[in-house]
Enzyme design. Sequence first.
Site, PDB file in Angstrom:
ATOM      1  N   LYS A  66     -20.055  -4.706   0.483  1.00 59.79           N
ATOM      2  CA  LYS A  66     -19.707  -3.336  -0.209  1.00 59.79           C
ATOM      3  C   LYS A  66     -19.766  -2.115   0.819  1.00 59.79           C
ATOM      4  O   LYS A  66     -19.156  -1.380   0.517  1.00 59.79           O
ATOM      5  CB  LYS A  66     -20.987  -3.134  -1.409  1.00 59.79           C
ATOM      6  CG  LYS A  66     -20.504  -4.081  -2.734  1.00 59.79           C
ATOM      7  CD  LYS A  66     -21.730  -3.854  -3.799  1.00 59.79           C
ATOM      8  CE  LYS A  66     -21.408  -4.703  -4.756  1.00 59.79           C
ATOM      9  NZ  LYS A  66     -22.431  -4.474  -5.806  1.00 59.79           N
ATOM     10  N   ALA A 127     -35.970   0.042  -2.967  1.00 60.13           N
ATOM     11  CA  ALA A 127     -35.041   1.044  -2.209  1.00 60.13           C
ATOM     12  C   ALA A 127     -33.907   0.612  -1.466  1.00 60.13           C
ATOM     13  O   ALA A 127     -33.764   1.142  -0.392  1.00 60.13           O
ATOM     14  CB  ALA A 127     -36.077   1.863  -1.386  1.00 60.13           C
ATOM     15  N   ARG A 151     -41.817  -1.502  -2.106  1.00 58.37           N
ATOM     16  CA  ARG A 151     -43.158  -2.188  -1.243  1.00 58.37           C
ATOM     17  C   ARG A 151     -43.579  -1.521  -0.150  1.00 58.37           C
ATOM     18  O   ARG A 151     -44.505  -1.370   0.309  1.00 58.37           O
ATOM     19  CB  ARG A 151     -42.468  -3.625  -1.192  1.00 58.37           C
ATOM     20  CG  ARG A 151     -43.438  -4.657  -0.668  1.00 58.37           C
ATOM     21  CD  ARG A 151     -43.041  -6.030  -0.604  1.00 58.37           C
ATOM     22  NE  ARG A 151     -41.610  -6.110  -0.011  1.00 58.37           N
ATOM     23  CZ  ARG A 151     -41.403  -7.210   0.460  1.00 58.37           C
ATOM     24  NH1 ARG A 151     -41.678  -8.419  -0.366  1.00 58.37           N
ATOM     25  NH2 ARG A 151     -39.908  -7.237   0.963  1.00 58.37           N
ATOM     26  N   ARG A 155     -39.264   2.968   3.545  1.00 58.14           N
ATOM     27  CA  ARG A 155     -37.754   2.801   3.239  1.00 58.14           C
ATOM     28  C   ARG A 155     -37.290   3.724   1.910  1.00 58.14           C
ATOM     29  O   ARG A 155     -36.454   4.454   1.921  1.00 58.14           O
ATOM     30  CB  ARG A 155     -37.522   1.399   2.830  1.00 58.14           C
ATOM     31  CG  ARG A 155     -36.039   1.031   2.869  1.00 58.14           C
ATOM     32  CD  ARG A 155     -35.942  -0.559   2.936  1.00 58.14           C
ATOM     33  NE  ARG A 155     -34.491  -0.840   2.679  1.00 58.14           N
ATOM     34  CZ  ARG A 155     -34.150  -2.216   2.340  1.00 58.14           C
ATOM     35  NH1 ARG A 155     -35.006  -3.081   2.009  1.00 58.14           N
ATOM     36  NH2 ARG A 155     -32.820  -2.063   2.085  1.00 58.14           N
TER      37      ARG A 155
END
Length: 269
Positions: A66, A127, A151, A155
């Site tokens: 993508k 994220a 977590r 990020r």
Amino acid sequence: MRKKFAVIGHPIEHSRSPELHHAFAAKMGIELDYQKRLAAQDGFDASIDAFFADQGQGLNVTVPFKEQAFARCDVVTERAKIAQAVNTLWYQDGLLHGDNTDGQGLVAAITALAWPLHNARVLILGAGGATRGVIYPLFQAGVAQICIANRTYARALHLQQDILQHYPDLALDISEIAALSGHYDLVINATSASLSGAALQLPAALRFDYAYEMAYGKDSDFLALARQRQVPASDGFSMLVGQAIEAFEIWHGCRPELQDFLDASPHNP
Ligand code: ATR
């Protein structure tokens, strides 16, 4: 000759896109041919060039291409620009156009469930690319606030800074998953934990009214937790159908009804 469409990815065997697009076409009275297309990890550009050179009309793009598809486009939509990823490709006036229909697919899915989005406080777990793709369409649908919880805090911070750089007015907060507490109207699991089968641990102090799991086709810790807390929950099959409908409309100018294609997904509590 039937118009040619395809979904390209690596791997691709699991994809349900051909089945969906053929079902939409049958419903709308359109004739088309939609195939799966496996590209080598380093063969994305060559594969899409060959497809369009051979009268291909439109391509869906899935993992892991993508971002490469986004980079290849001459023209992209605003939502694709924010996602930095493209899942729908077509040529127009000699230019390669790209859109990202994942976020609108999620919005359509949640709307079809009749879960409230307007003024909602939404928590997104994760994220990565899946989160990035849905933030802008959720705000466009009228959510009041989004918290990205990851977590790894750094990020989430990086994603927040990147998006606020372009849209400084968005109510976009961040948190570490382990530090979550309080109440959200809707929680969306956009981590890859369900795909990899890894455990996803949410703090007991976190409360929510609705739970949407982006992965589909298998049970997950997240869906199990929603069941345990007796919170309405859905797996991601409706989002898959939703994003496919958006792509179908781009290519064919008409849209089938989402509700007509929500065959029972076995893991929806
Ligand atoms: P995608 O493009 O599908 O979003 P990704 O970019 O690899 O995939 O991102 C995966 C996300 O899932 C990350 O936010 C990751 O958290 P980290 O940034 O801390 O790695 C999250 N993730 C994966 N497994 C997880 C788990 N078991 N618990 C919590 N978060 C998890």
